[in-house]
Enzyme design. Structure first.
Site, mmCIF file in Angstrom:
data_model
loop_
_atom_site.group_PDB
_atom_site.id
_atom_site.type_symbol
_atom_site.label_atom_id
_atom_site.label_comp_id
_atom_site.label_asym_id
_atom_site.label_seq_id
_atom_site.Cartn_x
_atom_site.Cartn_y
_atom_site.Cartn_z
ATOM 1 N N HIS A 77 -12.394 -12.339 23.712
ATOM 2 C CA HIS A 77 -13.199 -13.562 23.841
ATOM 3 C C HIS A 77 -13.895 -13.918 22.539
ATOM 4 C CE1 HIS A 77 -12.976 -11.447 27.748
ATOM 5 N NE2 HIS A 77 -12.593 -12.637 28.164
HETATM 6 S S1 FES Z 1 -15.243 -10.424 23.537
HETATM 7 FE FE1 FES Z 1 -14.901 -10.212 25.640
HETATM 8 S S2 FES Z 1 -14.253 -8.177 25.836
HETATM 9 FE FE2 FES Z 1 -14.661 -8.396 23.757
#
Ligand code: FES
Length: 231
Positions: free
Chosen positions: A196
């Site tokens: 993410h």
């Molecule tokens: S940014 Fe979501 S698990 Fe690493």
């Protein structure tokens, strides 16, 4: 365009039905159809043209000059010897790089730090989790100390995160949802989690993205003979 196709299909269908009743119209139906005409059973033997005309289909090229002069068992032995030798060489090469050693009543892992060059990362497994070990350069240590800690989401000085400035040891588990970040990546020259988009700096502190906390520091210590003991 769609109504034209519908009319065309209806015409073809009705003509096919007529052809079933009248053999004389079969040829006309084939001409209208967009699919190749199927051979009917009465003409299959006479209309088929073999692409191998004049050649026997059972003629196999002569490969005898490429065949080994040795027996089949000799060739198999040679193959097994080569596979075994290459496997042993690969295993020896891997062993000579980093060799974590597990010991003690509690799960501990020992790593010989002399095998990790400056500026390189190594990942070991401890309690089923990845542990990142980075041999930091002087420039990286300076960079880690130059940050205004008050501006961080999870404020920690670099000193609070390391026992020796040149060795950064942390769990390789993103504090957002647990992915394994990629080393030497991201906007801050540390680690980047592609799941993410969390960016960690060269001290493993969260700098950007959804992760709420810095990468966790596990229990570890240094032995007198220059080894790292995690756990
Ligand atoms: S940014 Fe979501 S698990 Fe690493």
């Amino acid at each position: 365009m769609a109504p034209l196709q519908t009319v065309s299909r209806a015409l073809t269908r009705s003509a096919t039905a007529a052809a079933c009743r009248s053999p004389a119209t079969a040829t006309a139906v084939r001409a209208m159809s967009s699919t190749p005409a199927l051979r009917d059973s009465s003409s299959s033997s006479s209309s088929y043209q073999s692409p191998f005309k004049g050649e026997s289909k059972t003629n196999v090229p002569d490969f005898s000059k490429y065949m080994s002069k040795g027996s089949g068992s000799t060739n198999a032995l040679f193959s097994y010897f080569m596979v075994g030798t290459l496997g042993a060489i690969s295993a020896a090469g891997a062993k000579s790089t980093i060799q974590p050693r597990c010991f003690g009543p509690w799960p501990k892992v020992e790593v010989d730090l002399a095998a990790i060059p400056e500026g390189k990362n190594v990942i070991i497994k401890w309690r089923g989790k990845p542990v990142f070990i980075r041999h930091r350069t002087a420039a990286e240590i300076d960079e880690a100390n130059s940050i205004n800690v008050a501006s961080l989401r999870d404020p920690e000085t670099d000193d609070q995160r390391v026992k020796k400035p040149e060795w950064l040891v942390m769990l390789g588990v993103c504090t957002h949802l647990g992915c394994v970040p990629i080393g030497e990546a991201g906007d801050f020259g540390g680690w980047f989690c592609p799941c993410h988009g969390s960016h960690y700096d060269i001290s493993g502190r969260i700098r950007k993205g959804p992760a709420p906390l810095n990468l966790e520091i596990p229990t570890y210590d240094f032995s007198d003979d220059g080894k790292l003991v995690v756990g």
